[in-house]
Structure formats: structure tokens, C-alpha cells
Design an enzyme around this catalytic site. Structure first.
Site: not given
Ligand code: GDP
Length: 433
Positions: A303, A41, A39, A415, A13, A334
Site C-alpha cells: 500500500g 500482480h 510483489a 485499462g 509494477d 490511458d
Molecule cells: P505487475 O506487478 O507488473 O503485475 O503490476 P501491478 O499489478 O503492481 O500494477 C499494475 C496496476 O495497473 C494494476 O492495478 C492493474 O490493474 C493496473 N493496470 C494494468 N494495466 C492498466 C492499464 O492499461 N490502464 C490502467 N488504468 N490500469 C492498468
């Protein structure tokens, strides 16, 4: 030509999906090489917001070929549902932009049941599985008790092979767990409803990748979860059942000759961990609730509220080593903007000794976090796109992390949107691409 892996450094995550979505612009092929639908993404772009579980995150880019390699847990039911979701938002999926390895093993309907039944049996000793059948699937793969996707092209042999495995599996379901046996009728239905739908996309992806390599194409390998969930190097037994490390990419993708030129490790600016297992720097109470809310830390698949804590530099340094990361993308900076003082876990105390080495899994229960506080910046940074424009305290935080983990931070994400990124010139070639 460049072969790059995007891998998680921590517990998963970290924001790998958003980094793959961003960087696919420079790549011709994106390959998922391990894991399955356990998982998610998260990708946000012009088509909307998606939690991709099995599809490679390059699926939204025109001209990018997306490959599901032989190392993935290929769940036809989940994959077909996910393909339908993506197509319903206007994304074209064709055998030209999505290729499924004929050597990928199929996650069979009973794998999900067995996952659920075993977690129920374990009660308070459960592993925190997402119940997507991943552990039973990989156990069966290594026992040679599953089906290769390419067998769908040999229907007679397929039915007889699957009937043999079903007979064996029904013994476990009925005699060990007291559950219902499977019948060939239900399996035929599953083949018709899901396997037949994904069949047009199944091909010899090994040959495709070899040819892409010979033509000098740029290939991006997309890992799932993170170092600490790796079956061999993670917090066993609270790991996943596959290798989440970059080193597995050549094997699990179908391109064993691949030489990796770059490994971009994704690190979140603070720690989160979903499910069970030791999490040394875990925070509780109001401070934890605030961080969870600020970062919207709820599992993409389940969730479930994620456990949260300060950035764990001990675990992160270990994760960088395990991935052999050549550079880092630091995400969600951020989210920390609301904090006056930012906690960071710099060391563990184990048996009264300070250490910055990540301990053996069984020793983690006795480890205590040692936390330092850095100055916060307390202003919105989500609109900033240049390193020099970041507040001094934010730059100091990034530099502190970089020095502690010994790996250049070339991307700072502020973001979730594709363009909410700051490129930092650390001399790595990705900067100029
Ligand atoms: P992954 O499994 O590694 O791709 O990660 P996830 O998708 O589970 O979690 C990352 C979450 O953080 C998602 O909801 C993204 O939209 C959000 N996200 C990723 N980078 C950023 C960031 O720089 N800032 C913010 N606020 N949210 C981010």
C-alpha cells in the site's frame, strides 16, 4: 509449440499480471520461476480483483496448468492464505491446475523476522524491503540452509533437518539481533497449519514440464518485478535477491532445456518505483501527486505510495536489452490522458555529458534527467480497441517510445480490464495468434 516469457522492463509494477491474464488464453501452462510474495500482480477478471503474490496469473483460466518452479521463494504460509482467498471467490485449485515444484526451497518462518530485524538495524540506510523474508531466504538457499518442498514427504528427515537449521539460525536471531529463538513446537505448528495444506500440490514439476514440452504444449513463463531489480543487472543493492530476467526462466522453472521463442517486455507509459534506491527521473510536488492519483500508484503488497516520473527511455532501453525482449506491451497509456504536454526522459546528463546508456549503479546518484515534452491528447481513450481509432498524439507517443527503445510495441493497454487492449500489427507472430 511456443515458449514465451512475460517480464518487467523497469522497476516492477508495469502490469505484467494483466498481460499474463490476457495471454494465457493461448497457453497451456503458466510458470512462475523466481521471486516470492514480495510483489503483487494485479488481475481483474470475471472472478473479481486480485493481487496475486505467489500464484501464477493463469490460475483463473480453465484448462491452464499453473506451476510454481524451483526458483521461487516458496512461502507456505502466504501461499496457503492466497490459495484460500482465490478459492473463496469460486476458483477451483486442484493438483491438476496447480503444481508446486518439489525442488522449490521453503521460505522459513525466521526469514520474515530477519528481514524486519535487518531493516530496523539499517535505519535510514534501509533497502526498502517489503519484509517478506526474500533476501534472507535467498541468502540461506545459496548457503544450503533451507528445506526443499519435497522433503515434506519425508517427515522424520524433515524434522531433523529443520532442527539443525533452526539451531544455527537461533544463533543469529539471539546473539546478533537480541531476538527470541525459535522452538520445534512453533515449527511443528507451522508445518501442520501451512505446509501440510500445500503438500497435495507438490510434485515433480520438472518431469511434468518436460512432458508438456514433448507434447508440443505452449508454455508461458511469468516473471516478477523488472530488469532494474534484477540481482545481477539491476540497481544493486536496491535490487531484489533473484534474477528477474527472462534468461533465468529455464533454470528457475525446472525446464533447463527450454528455448525461449518470445519475450514480451512490459513497459508502463510512465515510470514508477517503489521503495528505496536511485530513481533518476523522479518527479515531486503537485505534478507527481497528480500522476500518482491518476495511475493509482500504491503498492499492491504494502500500500506504499509509489515514486513516479515520466517514462525513462534510458532505463527502458537498458531494460529491453537485459530482457532480450522481442516485443513490448505498453500499459496504462490511458493514465496520461489528462496531460496537455507529456514529459519523457530521453537522456541522462552524467558529469556534464549527455548519454542514453544506463550508467553503473553507483553513478546513478550523479545523473540528471533530460526531459522532452510531447503533445498530449486530452481525451478519454479507455474505450478504444483499435490502433487506428487512437488520437494522433497518442499514436505519436507510442511510436516515439518504440523508436527510442528499438523494440516493436505490439500491445497497448488502455485499462486494467482483460479486454482493454489494442493489438498492433508490428509483424510479430503474437498478433495473429
Ligand atoms: P505487475 O506487478 O507488473 O503485475 O503490476 P501491478 O499489478 O503492481 O500494477 C499494475 C496496476 O495497473 C494494476 O492495478 C492493474 O490493474 C493496473 N493496470 C494494468 N494495466 C492498466 C492499464 O492499461 N490502464 C490502467 N488504468 N490500469 C492498468
Amino acid at each position: 509449440m511456443s515458449n514465451c516469457v512475460i517480464a518487467g522492463i523497469n522497476w516492477g509494477d508495469e502490469g505484467k499480471g494483466r498481460m499474463v491474464d490476457l495471454l494465457t488464453e493461448k497457453y497451456d501452462v503458466v510458470v512462475r520461476y523466481q521471486g516470492g510474495g514480495n510483489a503483487g500482480h494485479t488481475v481483474i477478471n470475471e472472478y473479481g480483483k486480485f493481487a496475486l503474490h505467489l500464484l501464477p496469473s493463469g490460475i483463473f483460466r480453465e484448462g491452464v496448468v499453473n506451476v510454481l518452479g524451483n526458483g521461487v521463494a516458496l512461502d507456505p504460509e502466504n501461499l496457503w492464505k492466497e490459495m484460500q482467498t482465490v478459492m473463496s471467490e469460486g476458483v477451483a485449485l486442484t493438483p491438476d491446475n496447480l503444481k508446486i515444484s518439489d525442488r522449490a526451497s521453503l521460505l522459513l518462518p525466521w526469514h520474515r523476522d530477519l528481514d524486519e530485524l535487518e531493516e530496523q538495524r539499517l535505519q535510514d540506510k534501509k533497502y526498502g524491503s517489503t519484509k517478506q523474508g526474500i533476501a534472507p531466504f535467498y541468502s540461506d538457499k545459496y548457503q544450503k540452509k533451507t528445506i526443499l518442498a519435497g522433503e515434506l514427504f519425508y517427515p522424520d528427515e524433515l524434522r531433523s533437518h529443520i532442527a539443525d537449521i533452526m539451531g544455527w539460525k537461533n544463533l543469529t536471531l539471539t546473539k546478533i539481533y537480541g531476538s527470541q529463538p525459535y522452538t520445534m513446537e512453533s515449527i511443528d505448528k507451522w508445518i501442520d497449519e501451512f505446509c501440510e495444506k500445500i503438500k497435495p500440490y507438490i510434485c515433480d514439476t520438472g518431469t511434468f514440464l518436460k512432458e508438456a514440452q514433448a507434447q508440443g504444449k505452449n508454455i508461458l513463463f511469468e516473471a516478477q518485478l523488472g530488469s532494474l531489480r534484477d540481482l545481477d543487472y539491476g540497481i544493486y543493492p536496491y535490487t531484489t535477491s533473484s534474477n528477474t530476467t527472462a534468461a533465468y526462466a529455464p533454470i528457475g522453472s525446472g525446464l533447463p532445456s527450454a528455448k525461449l521463442s518470445d519475450v514480451i517486455g512490459v513497459v508502463k507509459a510512465y515510470s514508477t518505483c517503489v521503495g528505496e534506491g536511485p530513481f533518476v527521473c523522479e518527479m515531486f510536488g503537485e505534478a507527481a501527486d497528480k500522476l500518482r492519483e491518476a495511475g493509482n500508484e500504491y503498492g499492491a503488497k504494502t500500500g506504499r505510495p509509489r515514486r513516479v516520473g515520466p517514462l525513462d527511455l534510458v532505463a527502458t532501453k537498458y531494460g529491453v536489452e537485459v530482457q532480450a525482449a522481442t516485443e513490448i506491451a505498453l500499459t496504462k497509456l490511458d493514465v496520461l490522458s489528462y496531460l496537455e504536454k507529456i514529459p519523457v526522459c530521453t537522456h541522462y546528463e552524467v558529469d556534464g555529458q549527455l548519454t542514453d546508456r544506463f550508467p553503473f549503479p553507483a553513478a546513478l546518484a550523479g545523473a540528471q534527467p533530460v526531459v522532452e515534452y510531447l503533445d498530449g491528447w486530452q481525451k478519454d481513450i479507455s474505450h478504444i480497441r483499435q490502433w487506428d481509432k487512437l488520437p494522433q498524439e497518442a499514436k505519436a507517443y507510442v511510436e516515439f517510445v518504440e523508436k527510442s527503445i528499438g523494440c516493436p510495441i505490439t500491445y497497448v493497454s488502455v485499462g486494467p480490464e482483460r479486454d482493454s487492449i489494442i493489438y498492433r500489427n508490428t509483424g510479430r507472430k503474437n498478433y495473429d495468434r
